[in-house]
Design an enzyme around this catalytic site. Structure first.
Site, PDB file in Angstrom:
ATOM      1  N   SER A 167       0.823  -1.203   0.000  1.00 24.05           N
ATOM      2  CA  SER A 167       0.000   0.000   0.000  1.00 24.05           C
ATOM      3  C   SER A 167       0.866   1.267   0.000  1.00 24.05           C
ATOM      4  CB  SER A 167      -0.970  -0.035   1.187  1.00 24.05           C
ATOM      5  OG  SER A 167      -2.040   0.863   0.988  1.00 24.05           O
ATOM      6  N   LYS A 219     -23.072  16.322   7.148  1.00 25.34           N
ATOM      7  CA  LYS A 219     -21.962  16.609   8.051  1.00 25.34           C
ATOM      8  C   LYS A 219     -21.710  15.456   9.022  1.00 25.34           C
ATOM      9  CE  LYS A 219     -18.728  18.982   9.972  1.00 25.34           C
ATOM     10  NZ  LYS A 219     -17.441  19.151   9.278  1.00 25.34           N
TER      11      LYS A 219
END
Length: 348
Positions: A167, A219
């Protein structure tokens, strides 16, 4: 009565003669032992060690902040665990990237890696660098920054892959001039992931209700208090795809492969070292010693030494605790504190 008084004097060690008559009851009194001479330094030393122990325990509890501070100032202090500043001949520097790629001040972080790359860049005796990588990845942004620093490094860089080079760690490695891997190394894992946990079902079973007061409907989408809407899921998927595309392009550039070739390998899964050599993600099966030899070859040097580049604290907290628990001299303790940067410095 006189005999009784005399007896009481002996028992209670009263300084004056008791008055005639029936004696008043007195509380037990143990005469203090005379002070022993020449032991005050022991008390002082114990007090000092106790204070240092309290400070160290507090520092261990906030190790991440402390190491971040060390990493930030390592390029200023000039003190490292190696003899890099005293080199008089050609050398290959070794930098360990071990553990999660994140912002923690170590050489597995942007600030920590840059400090050591700068040191190698500015030292004329360091001719090349070997990155000893043993990491499964980490924060995408930290990996992006570290990749950028490696691109800007002017001297040869060779990667030696340990058990894991995946990764974000592989994204960094892809910018090296040559990549060694073991046959059993887990290498690659080109991919990006975002995890959002939905705990709303558990809250419902526990009778917990959470009301989020937000400025926009989405949000609180990552708070875990409710499932994602389809629009939010699509939004986050697009974000992941954008980040992953930069990953693919970075690897393609570093490995001199086409974007299509790398995208075909971007399954998110690791490969064995043997397969990575076959598909182009690595160059050769080899050890750390092989990587050092290759780095020297790329730098056109035949006689060289190796030197480890790492953060300026060669002494960790456990080492200092060992010193405190031993019969080391005050000079040893003072030297240890200076090496840790605690002598006159405020760390957070």
């Amino acid at each position: 009565m006189s005999d009784q008084n005399n007896w009481q004097q002996q028992v209670w060690q009263q300084p004056q003669q008791q008055p005639q008559g029936y004696p008043q009851p007195q509380p037990p009194y143990y005469a203090p032992e005379p002070p022993k001479k020449g032991k005050g330094w022991i008390v002082g030393l114990v007090a000092i060690l106790a204070i240092f122990s309290i400070i160290i325990v507090g520092m261990i509890s906030c190790t991440s902040m402390f190491t971040s501070s060390v990493g930030s100032f390592s390029s200023l202090s000039g003190a490292t665990v190696s003899d890099v500043d005293y080199l008089t001949s050609d050398a290959v520097g070794i930098i360990n990237i071990d553990g999660t790629i994140q912002y923690d001040g170590t050489t597995s972080s942007p600030e920590g890696l840059k400090a050591q790359l700068d040191k190698a860049e500015n030292n004329p005796h360091v001719k090349a660098i070997v990155l000893r990588v043993n990491s499964g990845g980490g924060t995408a942004t930290a990996g992006e920054e570290m990749t950028s620093y490696l691109k800007d490094f002017s001297k040869p860089v060779v990667v030696s892959s340990a058990s894991m080079n995946a990764s974000a760690a592989y994204e960094i490695s892809s910018q090296a001039d040559y990549i060694f891997t073991a046959k059993t190394t887990s290498i690659g894992a080109i991919g990006t992931a975002m995890q959002i946990t939905d705990l709303s079902g558990l809250y419902e079973k526990l009778g917990i209700r959470i009301d989020d007061i937000t400025s926009a409907d989405s949000k609180d989408s990552s708070y875990g208090n409710r499932p994602l809407t389809e629009e939010e899921r699509a939004y986050y998927q697009d974000m992941v795809d954008q980040i992953n595309e930069t990953f693919i392009e970075t690897v393609a550039e570093g490995r001199s492969m086409s974007v299509e070739e790398v995208r075909a390998l971007a399954t998110g899964l690791t490969f064995t070292g043997m397969t990575a050599v076959e598909n182009g993600l690595a160059d050769e099966i080899g050890t750390l010693e092989d990587a050092v030899e290759k780095a020297a070859e790329l730098a056109n040097v035949t006689a060289y030494t190796t030197v480890t580049l790492q953060n300026n604290s060669s002494l960790d907290m456990m080492d200092l605790l060992d010193i405190l628990g031993s019969s080391s001299s005050t000079d040893d303790l003072s030297a240890a504190l200076k090496e840790l940067g605690l002598d006159g410095a405020i760390t957070r």
